[in-house]
Each structure stands twice: as structure tokens, then as C-alpha cells.
Design an enzyme around this catalytic site. Structure first.
Site, PDB file in Angstrom:
ATOM      1  N   SER A 149      44.148  30.010  19.198  1.00  0.00           N
ATOM      2  CA  SER A 149      44.884  29.919  20.231  1.00  0.00           C
ATOM      3  C   SER A 149      45.859  28.851  20.499  1.00  0.00           C
ATOM      4  CB  SER A 149      43.865  29.417  21.516  1.00  0.00           C
ATOM      5  OG  SER A 149      44.577  29.121  22.525  1.00  0.00           O
ATOM      6  N   SER A 164      44.761  35.872  37.253  1.00  0.00           N
ATOM      7  CA  SER A 164      43.944  36.991  35.893  1.00  0.00           C
ATOM      8  C   SER A 164      44.412  36.655  34.815  1.00  0.00           C
ATOM      9  CB  SER A 164      44.209  38.373  36.519  1.00  0.00           C
ATOM     10  OG  SER A 164      43.445  38.388  37.755  1.00  0.00           O
ATOM     11  N   ALA A 190      44.438  29.810  37.944  1.00  0.00           N
ATOM     12  CA  ALA A 190      45.092  29.687  39.223  1.00  0.00           C
ATOM     13  C   ALA A 190      44.945  31.116  40.107  1.00  0.00           C
ATOM     14  CB  ALA A 190      46.673  29.791  38.965  1.00  0.00           C
ATOM     15  N   GLY A 191      43.954  31.935  39.548  1.00  0.00           N
ATOM     16  CA  GLY A 191      43.816  32.928  40.210  1.00  0.00           C
ATOM     17  C   GLY A 191      44.759  34.222  39.866  1.00  0.00           C
ATOM     18  N   GLU A 195      42.033  42.820  49.656  1.00  0.00           N
ATOM     19  CA  GLU A 195      41.600  41.590  49.160  1.00  0.00           C
ATOM     20  C   GLU A 195      39.848  41.907  49.058  1.00  0.00           C
ATOM     21  OE1 GLU A 195      42.601  39.841  46.412  1.00  0.00           O
ATOM     22  OE2 GLU A 195      44.036  39.290  47.602  1.00  0.00           O
ATOM     23  N   ASP A 245      41.496  43.517  38.539  1.00  0.00           N
ATOM     24  CA  ASP A 245      42.380  42.850  37.582  1.00  0.00           C
ATOM     25  C   ASP A 245      42.597  43.361  36.233  1.00  0.00           C
ATOM     26  OD1 ASP A 245      41.842  41.032  39.774  1.00  0.00           O
ATOM     27  OD2 ASP A 245      40.392  39.689  38.642  1.00  0.00           O
ATOM     28  N   THR A 277      37.740  43.802  48.276  1.00  0.00           N
ATOM     29  CA  THR A 277      37.359  45.251  48.740  1.00  0.00           C
ATOM     30  C   THR A 277      37.204  46.166  47.295  1.00  0.00           C
ATOM     31  OG1 THR A 277      39.738  45.871  48.610  1.00  0.00           O
ATOM     32  CG2 THR A 277      38.979  45.497  50.671  1.00  0.00           C
TER      33      THR A 277
HETATM   34  C1  GLA Z   1      38.841  38.231  41.917  1.00  0.00           C
HETATM   35  C2  GLA Z   1      38.084  39.341  41.204  1.00  0.00           C
HETATM   36  C3  GLA Z   1      38.745  40.588  41.616  1.00  0.00           C
HETATM   37  C4  GLA Z   1      38.669  41.179  43.285  1.00  0.00           C
HETATM   38  C5  GLA Z   1      39.457  39.665  43.701  1.00  0.00           C
HETATM   39  C6  GLA Z   1      38.964  39.560  45.224  1.00  0.00           C
HETATM   40  O1  GLA Z   1      40.275  38.146  41.683  1.00  0.00           O
HETATM   41  O2  GLA Z   1      38.187  39.145  39.786  1.00  0.00           O
HETATM   42  O3  GLA Z   1      38.073  41.733  41.295  1.00  0.00           O
HETATM   43  O4  GLA Z   1      37.343  40.906  43.709  1.00  0.00           O
HETATM   44  O5  GLA Z   1      38.816  38.322  43.491  1.00  0.00           O
HETATM   45  O6  GLA Z   1      40.029  40.684  45.880  1.00  0.00           O
END
Ligand code: GLA
Length: 395
Positions: free
Chosen positions: A72, A135, A132-133, A38, A181, A40
Site C-alpha cells: 500500500s 467509500s 470520510a464516508g 439514504e 457503494d 434505503t
Molecule cells: C453506508 C453503506 C451503504 C448505505 C449507506 C446509507 O454508506 O455502506 O450501503 O446503506 O450507508 O445510505
């Protein structure tokens, strides 16, 4: 059980009712969850994400003029723009329909690359939770890119596609993310994690053992800080590396710094930079150890590495929050859990837990009971599979 029709059916149906015809191209791209590695990917490090069985689908067809019309289904909104308005040298976003910026951004990048995109009509539907993270934006970018290549009649090699999708996010949408992502959304393989060397962009599919389930817990915390803190972390990493480079000759990448060199650097930079650097050095090593552990079927070891990664993100990189810590601790206490950690940029968003499949009901029950008690919030829990990366087909 989720009774909603799948995104592909919804996108096709939305296209039919919106544009009064059948789509000719359907492109799909998954969201992702990162198992380890993470923060990185913006310093040339290793990451080990999986694509998830939640995806964004773009269904549509080419048109003969230079207009792109997008509907959409998730927002029930339509937007049209001219291809020559989608530009990187004169970025014009649409603040009323921010979701459409990902589509514009992809068209802008493809045109900047000189690729022969065509006007199109398209409908979008997805089931990647938004914000929510996981992607959802990378999934939309990659699906749009595949759709544009299919309707334009040109090929974009997968690694280049990931780079171009990230470029849309960086230069059009204006988010300074790394490559993880988009890369995993484009290149993942079903039932495997994807080891990516974000320096060379070499990658390897690492099969997951069959006796592991992936549970993702959305803490329901959305921090406005994510963007500014993310940029601050990037800047701190760069500063730390610049100082380190002045003192240790002969290395280029974080992963080449050994434990001894790391401690020799201790007095040469502010403590906060040292904490960031230590996270980077150790997290890169953990990814390689984690790949070995998977190869050996040693999920216990994998879980220990996840625990160390979480602790490092909490204490050294300082991107966790009480809700993420709570979700990790609750999951980890359930028998049959191999490991749990925060995943993604942090400050809210999701945790990822790896567990024996038969332990999943207990994990879900523990989170549903304990997490609200400790945080006052209701978690959203997903049991996910490692899915195939993006693809497209004609109808
Ligand atoms: C987000 C970014 C990724 C990555 C993560 C942390 O998801 O989009 O590129 O840097 O944070 O690992």
C-alpha cells in the site's frame, strides 16, 4: 490545486520500486457520493449515487505460485498471504494492516465462488479520502476484484462483481453495508447518476445536467458509533417492516406502502419504528421524484427533495449530527445552490451540495468561513465530477 501525482501514476511507480518490474495490469475503481436515497439500500429501496473522480488504483502482475503480496503506497506497508489462507469459512483478518483485509476478502470471496484466481504482486494507491464516508473501501474492493479477474483470466459480469465485493465487506471485513457503494463504483457512468433498484438490481444511468457542480464537504467528524448505530437502524427497519407486513397484506416492498397505509400503521408500532418506516417510505418516493426532476432539468425541484431528505434523516431516521446540519445550512444559504444534504451512513462524514458552477467559489468561501465558527472544526471541501465506474487495462 492538488499537485500530487494521480493514483494510477503512484500505483505504477510504487509497483516498480517495490517489485523491481513493470506491472502488467492496472485496475481502478472510484469512490462515491449519494445524491439521494439514504439508508434505503438494505430494505430493497432506490438509491441515486454518483461515482466521484477520486479513485483507488491497483497495479500489478500475476505470479506463478499461490502467494499474494500487496504494497500500500498510502500506508507504506507490505503484506503477503497465501491464497489458501484467504477463506470465508475461516476468516483471518490482519489487525496490524486492516487495509489489507479488503484485498484478502476479495480473494476469499472469489475462491469461495470457485473462480480461478492466481497469486499476484500488487501495489495500491488512492485519493479517495479515507474514513470520510466516500467509500474508499468499496473502491478498494472493486479495484482488487477487477485486478484479480484480469490476472486470473476470468470474467465477472459487473452486477455480480458488485455483489461479490459487497460479500467481501459483509462476510470477511464484517461490515453489514448495503449494495449501493460497490454497485456504483463498478457500474457508474461519467456525468451521470446511477438509479439502482436495490431489490431487483435493475439500474439506469441518469445524465446530470451540465450546469451543476457537486461540492462535497467533509465535516471532519468521525463517530465511532457509525457501525453500531447503522446496525441498529437496520434492525429497526426490519422490525418495522415485519410489523407492517402483519397488518397490510399483499405488499412486499417498502415502496409499495402508500401514505394512507402508513398512517393506518401509526398505532401499531412504537413511535421510533414508525419514524424509521416513514423515512423509508418517503425517501424511496423522493428518489423517483428526483430522477424525474433531473430528466426535466429541474434542479430547483431536485434541491427541494434534497432538503426534505436531509430533514427526514435528521428528524425521522436520526442519523445526522450538529456538524452535518451546520454544513448543510451554510451551503444552502448561498445564492446559486440548488440543494444540500448529508450523505452516506451519517453521524459525521460528508454532506453533498449541488450548485451552479459559478456559485462554487461562494459555496467554498461560506463553508470555510462559517463552518469553523459554528463547529470549531475545519472542513475539507472537494469539488467533484460524476466519474466513470471501475475498469482495468493491461500495460
Ligand atoms: C453506508 C453503506 C451503504 C448505505 C449507506 C446509507 O454508506 O455502506 O450501503 O446503506 O450507508 O445510505
Amino acid at each position: 490545486m492538488d499537485q500530487q501525482p494521480k493514483p494510477a501514476e503512484r500505483a505504477i511507480e510504487a509497483f516498480r520500486s517495490r517489485f523491481g518490474a513493470s506491472p502488467t495490469v492496472v485496475a481502478r475503481a472510484p469512490g462515491r457520493v449519494n445524491l439521494i436515497g439514504e439508508h434505503t439500500d438494505y430494505t430493497g429501496g432506490f438509491v441515486l449515487p454518483v461515482a466521484i473522480d477520486r479513485e483507488v488504483v491497483v497495479a500489478g502482475r500475476a505470479r506463478s505460485d499461490g502467494t499474494v503480496c500487496v504494497y500500500s503506497a498510502d500506508f507504506d506497508q507490505s503484506v503477503c498471504f497465501q491464497l489458501d489462507e484467504a477463506r470465508l469459512d475461516d476468516v483471518r483478518k490482519d489487525p496490524r494492516h486492516p487495509w489489507s483485509d479488503y484485498v484478502r476478502g476479495i480473494y476469499a470471496v472469489l475462491q469461495a465462488e470457485g473462480l480461478p484466481v492466481r497469486g499476484a504482486e500488487l501495489a495500491i494507491a488512492g485519493d479517495v479520502p479515507q474514513g470520510a464516508g466516500l467509500s474508499s473501501s468499496a473502491a478498494l474492493e472493486v479495484a482488487t476484484l477487477l485486478f484479480a479477474q484480469a490476472t486470473g483470466g476470468f470474467e465477472v459480469e459487473p452486477v455480480r462483481a458488485a455483489l461479490l465485493a459487497r460479500r467481501a465487506e459483509n462476510e470477511f471485513v464484517g461490515v453489514a453495508c448495503g449494495i449501493m457503494d460497490q454497485f456504483v463504483s463498478r457500474l457508474a457512468r461519467r456525468d451521470a447518476a446511477l438509479l439502482v433498484d436495490t431489490d431487483s438490481l435493475r439500474y439506469e444511468h441518469v445524465p446530470l445536467p451540465p450546469d451543476v457542480a457537486i461540492v462535497v464537504t467533509d465535516t471532519r467528524v468521525r463517530r465511532q458509533l457509525v457501525g453500531s448505530e447503522y446496525n441498529l437502524r437496520r434492525q429497526q427497519c426490519e422490525e418495522a417492516l415485519a410489523i407492517a407486513r402483519r397488518h397490510v397484506s399483499g405488499w412486499r416492498l417498502v415502496r409499495e406502502i402508500g401514505a394512507e397505509q402508513l398512517s393506518a400503521l401509526r398505532d401499531l408500532m412504537p413511535r421510533v419504528l414508525m419514524r424509521r418506516l416513514r423515512h423509508l417510505v418517503e425517501e424511496n418516493a423522493r428518489v423517483l421524484d428526483a430522477v424525474q426532476a433531473l430528466g426535466a432539468g429541474d434542479l430547483g425541484r431536485f434541491g427541494e427533495l434534497m432538503a426534505a431528505s436531509h430533514a427526514s434523516l435528521r428528524d425521522l431516521f436520526e442519523v445526522s449530527c450538529p456538524e452535518l446540519d451546520a454544513a448543510v445550512e451554510i451551503a444552502r444559504a448561498v445564492p446559486g445552490v440548488y440543494g444540500a444534504r448529508m450523505t452516506g451512513a451519517g453521524f459525521g462524514g460528508c454532506t453533498v451540495t449541488l450548485a451552479r458552477p459559478d456559485a462554487v467559489p461562494a459555496v467554498v468561501a461560506a463553508l470555510e468561513a462559517e463552518y469553523p465558527r459554528r463547529t470549531g472544526k475545519t472542513p475539507q471541501i472537494f469539488v467533484l465530477r460524476a466519474a466513470q465506474g471501475a475498469d482495468w487495462h493491461t500495460l
